[in-house]
Enzyme design. Structure first.
Site, PDB file in Angstrom:
ATOM      1  CD  GLU A 166      -0.313   1.110   3.312  1.00  0.00           C
ATOM      2  OE1 GLU A 166      -1.276   1.872   3.167  1.00  0.00           O
ATOM      3  OE2 GLU A 166       0.654   1.359   4.024  1.00  0.00           O
TER       4      GLU A 166
ATOM      5  CD  GLU B 218      36.028 -11.932   5.660  1.00  0.00           C
ATOM      6  OE1 GLU B 218      36.650 -11.618   6.673  1.00  0.00           O
ATOM      7  OE2 GLU B 218      36.181 -11.365   4.565  1.00  0.00           O
TER       8      GLU B 218
ATOM      9  CG  ASN C 289      12.810   2.777  12.257  1.00  0.00           C
ATOM     10  OD1 ASN C 289      12.708   1.680  12.792  1.00  0.00           O
ATOM     11  ND2 ASN C 289      11.835   3.308  11.547  1.00  0.00           N
TER      12      ASN C 289
END
Length: 448
Positions: free
Chosen positions: A69, A252, A226
């Site tokens: 959306e 790695e 965040n």
């Protein structure tokens, strides 16, 4: 070059993507419109692993934002960084997945997947040596769970040998954003288990606690969360974007963190996360930050590693760090009784050092510090997180609650049972890996 394509799926993935690219731009001195002021020409050009150069002095992120959306992606389309991204890299549908894995994976997701793969193909063609994909998503949402697992299946078909790393937001134990999170999480984990090479998990509650405890943010917003997550992602990818003393590349991580293909869920911890007021009074030497990585308080998933055993540990330092200090710090940790390794993996430390000091977003909550470390550890303690989720799944599934929404979108009920059995097997795998290798040497052979 060793390019990496970042794919941000669903609301969580897109918003984390926003925070990550904001941070990358600050770290590399790239303006919000993608230009780089002439004086700061980077030597080594390592950052082109994440940004492509248009040739006219603009740098474009090698990333794709997908949501079923439009509202969340629209915020980027109109936000500060709207000029940074190519408009074709923002792909949105008309109707959302409504927290329903089946909608993201079968009905609504099917309509978008080809467009998305087409855009990914274009980005991939633009790379000279594509190294792999970084997929950001949440477990709990419909798009994050359903569409991601569909995408991972298709990426395995199209780019078989390229590594695929996930960055997943695990549903927090106490704070829930959707009732059906346990269903979505278990379905998506089951579907992507064989397609993902390494999945870093982060749970919101753990980060809420870090915000409250370390940063004195009373009511953390998703932006606060965040920005912390973006510091972790930045540390993991720093070695691909900068030149350092001990660089770590994508493959790695897998080589050093994943002992068996299914056991690929490292736990992330990051220090120091402190507010500017506190930073002023603390020294934060290499051994301080290394030790605090092993404290459950600094981990990104709620589980207690003191109850589990470590299989491998990867320490990624950045800033003013010399190998001698790191070795001293690690030697001190090895003598501690609380930190246990499995007996078949005695050494278990992989170190990466990057001389670029950690960057912080101006006006954010984090203090500017001279050095930081991100620890990725594969520990059997993370099985706690799975068993918590399985327990919640069982409670709902015993009553077949909400199942009709999934079946109505074309799923079969058998998929639930199949997924749940797969996770039971995963818990068992973790249990066996943590068991001492001298017990019951008979039935070793047939497991892997």
């Amino acid at each position: 070059m060793r390019e990496v394509i970042s794919i941000h799926v669903g609301q969580a993935g897109v918003q984390i993507g926003n925070a990550c690219w904001e941070l990358y731009c600050l770290e590399h001195g790239i303006q919000p419109d993608g230009t780089m002021p002439t004086q700061s020409t980077n030597e080594g050009e390592s950052f082109t692993t994440f940004f492509s150069d248009t040739g006219s002095g603009r740098y474009v992120p090698r990333s794709i934002f997908v949501d079923l959306e439009p509202t969340v992606v629209d915020e980027i389309r109109t936000g500060t960084y709207k000029k940074l991204f190519h408009p074709e890299q923002m792909i949105t549908g008309k109707e959302d997945a409504a927290n329903n894995y089946a909608r993201g994976h079968y009905t609504v997701g099917k309509e978008l997947i080809d467009t998305v793969l087409d855009r990914i193909r274009r980005l991939a063609d633009n790379c000279s040596g594509l190294q792999g994909f970084f997929v950001f998503h949440s477990f709990g949402g419909g798009t994050g769970s359903g569409f991601t697992s569909l995408l991972m299946e298709r990426l395995s078909v199209d780019y078989g040998k390229k590594s695929k790393l996930e960055f997943s937001i695990y549903p927090a134990p106490q704070v829930s954003t959707a009732v059906v999170e346990p269903y979505n999480s278990i379905l998506t984990t089951h579907t992507t288990l064989e397609h993902s090479d390494c999945a870093f998990m982060v749970d919101n509650e753990a980060i809420y606690d870090i915000c409250r405890r370390n940063l004195d943010v009373e009511r953390p917003s998703y932006t606060n969360l965040n920005r912390i997550i973006s510091q972790v992602v930045s540390s993991i990818t720093a070695s691909l974007r900068f030149d350092g003393a001990l660089n770590v590349d994508l493959n790695e991580f897998q080589t050093n963190l994943v002992p068996y293909p299914r056991i690929h869920f490292p736990l992330a911890a990051y220090t120091p996360l402190i507010s500017a007021e506190k930073a002023y009074h603390e020294a934060l030497s290499v051994s301080d930050i290394t030790n605090s990585c092993f404290e459950p308080a600094n981990q990104m998933v709620k589980c207690d590693p003191r109850h589990g055993k470590y299989m491998a540990v990867c320490l990624l330092y950045r800033g003013d760090v010399v190998p001698k200090d790191v070795n001293t710090a690690i030697a001190a940790i090895k003598t501690k009784r609380t930190i246990q390794f499995v007996d078949w993996c005695p050494t278990g430390f992989k170190v990466g050092i990057n001389y670029q000091p950690p960057t912080v977003v101006p006006g954010g909550d984090l203090a500017k510090v001279p050095r930081a470390v991100c620890m990725l550890s594969n520990t059997t303690a993370i099985a706690e997180a799975w068993s918590r989720l399985d327990y919640k799944f069982d409670l709902m599934y015993a009553k077949r609650a909400f199942v009709h929404w999934y079946v109505g979108e074309g799923m079969e009920e058998g998929e639930f049972t199949e997924a749940r059995e797969d996770l039971a097997a995963l818990e068992k795998d973790y249990e066996e890996v943590g068991a001492d290798s001298n017990e019951g040497g008979e039935e070793e052979g047939e497991e892997y």
